[in-house]
Enzyme design. Structure first.
Site, mmCIF file in Angstrom:
data_model
loop_
_atom_site.group_PDB
_atom_site.id
_atom_site.type_symbol
_atom_site.label_atom_id
_atom_site.label_comp_id
_atom_site.label_asym_id
_atom_site.label_seq_id
_atom_site.Cartn_x
_atom_site.Cartn_y
_atom_site.Cartn_z
ATOM 1 N N ASN A 8 46.445 39.353 45.818
ATOM 2 C CA ASN A 8 46.515 38.770 44.472
ATOM 3 C C ASN A 8 46.522 39.914 43.449
ATOM 4 O OD1 ASN A 8 46.204 37.395 42.084
ATOM 5 N ND2 ASN A 8 44.065 36.802 42.463
ATOM 6 N N LYS A 10 46.834 39.732 40.296
ATOM 7 C CA LYS A 10 46.292 39.358 38.979
ATOM 8 C C LYS A 10 47.248 39.862 37.887
ATOM 9 C CE LYS A 10 41.776 39.706 41.047
ATOM 10 N NZ LYS A 10 40.363 39.666 40.848
ATOM 11 N N HIS A 85 41.865 29.449 40.814
ATOM 12 C CA HIS A 85 41.174 30.745 40.897
ATOM 13 C C HIS A 85 40.075 30.797 39.826
ATOM 14 C CE1 HIS A 85 40.352 35.025 40.849
ATOM 15 N NE2 HIS A 85 40.962 35.112 42.009
ATOM 16 N N GLU A 87 39.021 33.051 37.975
ATOM 17 C CA GLU A 87 39.388 33.731 36.721
ATOM 18 C C GLU A 87 40.212 32.813 35.821
ATOM 19 O OE1 GLU A 87 41.061 37.345 38.297
ATOM 20 O OE2 GLU A 87 39.079 38.015 38.923
ATOM 21 N N GLU A 146 35.969 31.947 47.623
ATOM 22 C CA GLU A 146 35.815 33.191 46.859
ATOM 23 C C GLU A 146 34.555 33.111 46.007
ATOM 24 O OE1 GLU A 146 39.682 35.464 46.368
ATOM 25 O OE2 GLU A 146 39.484 34.161 44.648
ATOM 26 N N GLY A 152 35.683 41.233 42.783
ATOM 27 C CA GLY A 152 35.782 42.453 41.977
ATOM 28 C C GLY A 152 34.484 43.221 41.827
ATOM 29 N N SER A 183 36.198 41.265 47.267
ATOM 30 C CA SER A 183 35.932 42.664 47.624
ATOM 31 C C SER A 183 36.344 43.015 49.052
ATOM 32 C CB SER A 183 34.455 42.997 47.388
ATOM 33 O OG SER A 183 34.151 42.831 46.022
#
Ligand code: PEP
Length: 224
Positions: A8, A10, A85, A87, A146, A152, A183
C-alpha cells in the site's frame, strides 16, 4: 496459490518510482497505488496486479466531483480495491460501516476483489447486517487485520494476537482469506506468514522500497 503480498503506497510515489517498479517488481506482489498512477501502470504492464486504495460510495458515473467509482477503477485495470483503511476512516466521513459496505458491494459488482481493512474493532464486522453482506461475497473479499497500534509505528502485533484474531475472523466467515498489516518488513514477514490463519500481508512503508518488497515476495515463496 501463494500468499498474498499487497503493498500500500498510500499518498507516495512518482512516475520515476513507478517506472522503476514496473521494470523490476516481483510479479507476486499486488500494488495498491495512488489512483493517478493506475492506468499508467496498467498500460505499461498489463500483467502487474494493481489495487486501488479506496473507491466511491457511488456506483457507475455521475455528478460527484472528485470521486472515482469502482467501475472506473476496474476499467483502468484494477483487480483489487482496499476499503475501510483506518487512515481513510480517520479523514473521510464516507467511511462509516454502512458506507464501507456500499463500497464493498460496488467493488464486487465490478468483478474486483475487496480488501476490507479492520482494526481492533473488528468485532463490528460480525454484527448484522454486515455479516450477511460479507457472507454473500466471501470469494471476492479478503479481510485485512490492521491494528492501529501497529500501522506505521514499527511495532508489529504479537504473533499470538495476529493468530487469534485472524482465526476468529476465519471462523466467523467460513475460511475467508485474511491478511495482517502493520509494520511488516523483510525481517519479520517470515514469522507472520508462518501463522496458519494468515494468508498474506498488507505492507505500507516497506512496499515503497523495491528491493525490500521483492525480498518479502521471495521469502513468502519459500514458505509454499
Ligand atoms: C498500512 O497502512 O496498511 C500499513 C500496514 O502500513 P505500515 O506497513 O507502514 O505499518
Amino acid at each position: 496459490m501463494g500468499k498474498l503480498i499487497v503493498g500500500n503506497w498510500k499518498m507516495n510515489g512518482s512516475i520515476k518510482l513507478v517506472d522503476e517498479f514496473i521494470l523490476k517488481i516481483n510479479k507476486q506482489a499486488i500494488l495498491a497505488l495512488p489512483s493517478i498512477f493506475i492506468s499508467y501502470v496498467h498500460f505499461k504492464n498489463p500483467e502487474l496486479r494493481i489495487a486501488a486504495q479506496d473507491c466511491s460510495i457511488f456506483d457507475g458515473f455521475g455528478a460527484h466531483t472528485g470521486e472515482i467509482s469502482a467501475q472506473m477503477l476496474a476499467d483502468a485495470g484494477c483487480k483489487y480495491v482496499i476499503i475501510g483503511h483506518s487512515e481513510r476512516r480517520k479523514t473521510s466521513n464516507s467511511d462509516a460501516i454502512s458506507n464501507i459496505l456500499k463500497k464493498l458491494q460496488n467493488v464486487v459488482n465490478c468483478g474486483m476483489t475487496a480488501i476490507l481493512c479492520v482494526d481492533e474493532r473488528y468485532a463490528e464486522l460480525i454484527d448484522e447486517p454486515t455479516s450477511d453482506i460479507l457472507k454473500n461475497h466471501l470469494d471476492k473479499v479478503v479481510i485485512a487485520y490492521e491494528p492501529i497500534s501497529a500501522i506505521g509505528t514499527g511495532k508489529v502485533s504479537s504473533l499470538k494476537d495476529i493468530s487469534n484474531v485472524l482465526a476468529d475472523i476465519k471462523n466467523s466467515y467460513f475460511g475467508v482469506k485474511t491478511l495482517y498489516g502493520g509494520s511488516v518488513n523483510a525481517n519479520n514477514v517470515k514469522d507472520i506468514l508462518s501463522i496458519a490463519s494468515v494468508d498474506g500481508v498488507l505492507i505500507g512503508g516497506a512496499s515503497l522500497k523495491l528491493e525490500e518488497l521483492n525480498k518479502i515476495c521471495q521469502i513468502s515463496m519459500c514458505l509454499l
